[in-house]
Design an enzyme around this catalytic site. Structure first.
Site, PDB file in Angstrom:
ATOM      1  N   GLY A 152       0.822  -1.207   0.000  1.00  9.91           N
ATOM      2  CA  GLY A 152       0.000   0.000   0.000  1.00  9.91           C
ATOM      3  C   GLY A 152       0.853   1.253   0.000  1.00  9.91           C
ATOM      4  CB  ALA A 153       4.311   1.734  -0.912  1.00 11.27           C
TER       5      ALA A 153
ATOM      6  N   GLY B 212      -0.774   8.032   0.875  1.00 11.37           N
ATOM      7  CA  GLY B 212      -0.982   8.124   2.309  1.00 11.37           C
ATOM      8  C   GLY B 212       0.212   7.727   3.166  1.00 11.37           C
TER       9      GLY B 212
ATOM     10  N   GLY C 153       1.465   4.804   3.764  1.00 11.75           N
ATOM     11  CA  GLY C 153       2.371   3.863   3.128  1.00 11.75           C
ATOM     12  C   GLY C 153       3.406   4.557   2.268  1.00 11.75           C
TER      13      GLY C 153
ATOM     14  CB  SER D 132      -6.581   1.141  13.091  1.00 11.88           C
ATOM     15  OG  SER D 132      -7.515   2.126  13.475  1.00 11.88           O
TER      16      SER D 132
ATOM     17  CE1 TYR E 233      -9.726  -0.088   8.792  1.00  7.96           C
ATOM     18  CE2 TYR E 233     -10.415   0.955  10.834  1.00  7.96           C
ATOM     19  CZ  TYR E 233      -9.470   0.768   9.842  1.00  7.96           C
ATOM     20  OH  TYR E 233      -8.263   1.430   9.914  1.00  7.96           O
TER      21      TYR E 233
END
Length: 289
Positions: A16-17, A20, A22, A134, A160
């Site tokens: 996920g780079a 954001g 990442g 999270s 989530y």
């Protein structure tokens, strides 16, 4: 020789780079001397970031919602060393959707995809595995009888939170199994706190109010959110546990508070075994006593 946790001279994979936290994590570790491997689905964006990072940074397409994509990527690294894996990618509070393998999208992407990726890459990992969770894990509950929301009425915020609790429990169980196997690799969980990113601003849930508060009051950037991940990936004093902002959503990174449910070793063991069954990926590790 660089310290085993120092990013200088190390190869670091960040999922996920391409945006954001990442992206900010990849840029920070690249600036510190690491060779960065970015993964995600937006290859054009990823190549631009890799070019900006320099130092041999590269982009690979990986869809964590598709086990075949994960296996293809792992196969491409069959003869390559990986020093640090940062399991960062995720989706947040999305409507009910299924992955290519039939998993609920948030559990499938956030936990099961990273579980499979870690297991397939583990024989090549020399340093550490960082798994991003999270503060929402504090509200999570693991339903082992319906992990993928096939019988319950779907609630996107609860799904989530469950996936983020699974992230923490996976990291803690991975650390126990690495220790039981006398592995030099360590596992660390981390969370960025609040950071103004594209994820979570339009979920149709109470998360929207939280993110709105964050934008007005906390005003934390993705770079600030990435501080916890960078520390978890590179601080030699960090050898496990959970790293996050001092004040839950903001502040300097340090040891973070864990939900009591995250410490439930019986549930963690059962979640691990279920994850192996669902993904077909088994880790070459001893089960802790």
């Amino acid at each position: 020789m660089p310290d085993a946790a120092s990013p200088a001279g190390r190869t670091v994979i960040v999922t996920g780079a391409t945006s954001g936290v990442g992206e900010a994590t990849a840029r920070a570790l690249g600036a510190a001397g690491a060779t960065i491997v970015l993964t995600g689905r937006n290859t054009d964006r990823g190549r631009c970031i890799a070019e900006a990072i320099g130092g041999g940074a590269e982009m690979h397409r990986v869809d964590l919602a598709d086990l075949s994509s994960i296996r293809d990527f792992a196969d491409a690294f069959a003869d390559r060393r990986v020093d640090v894996l940062v399991n960062n990618a995720g989706v947040m509070a999305v409507p009910l959707r299924r992955t290519a393998d039939g998993f609920e999208m948030q559990m499938g992407t956030n936990h099961l995809g990273h579980f499979a990726l870690t297991g397939l890459l583990l024989p090549r990992i020399t340093g550490r595995v960082v798994t991003v969770s999270s503060a929402a894990h504090l509200l999570g509950r693991i339903d082992l009888d319906d992990l993928n929301w096939e019988r319950r009425r779907y609630d996107r915020a609860s799904a989530y939170a469950q996936s983020k609790l699974a992230n923490v429990m996976f990291s803690l169980e991975l650390e126990r199994r690495l220790a039981a196997s006398s592995s030099p690799v360590c596992a660390v969980a981390a969370h960025p706190g609040y950071a103004a990113t594209e994820v979570g601003s339009h979920t149709g849930t109470w998360f929207d109010k939280l993110f709105g508060f964050g934008k007005r009051v906390l005003q934390r950037t993705p770079e600030q959110g990435a501080e916890s991940l960078v520390r978890a990936a590179s601080d030699p004093a960090v050898r496990g546990g959970f790293i996050g902002p001092r004040w839950l959503l903001y502040g300097a990174p340090g040891p973070a508070g864990l939900a009591r449910r995250a410490r439930d070793r019986d549930t963690a063991t059962r979640l691990w075994e279920l994850s192996e069954k669902l993904t077909g990926v088994r880790f070459p590790l001893e089960r802790p006593d």
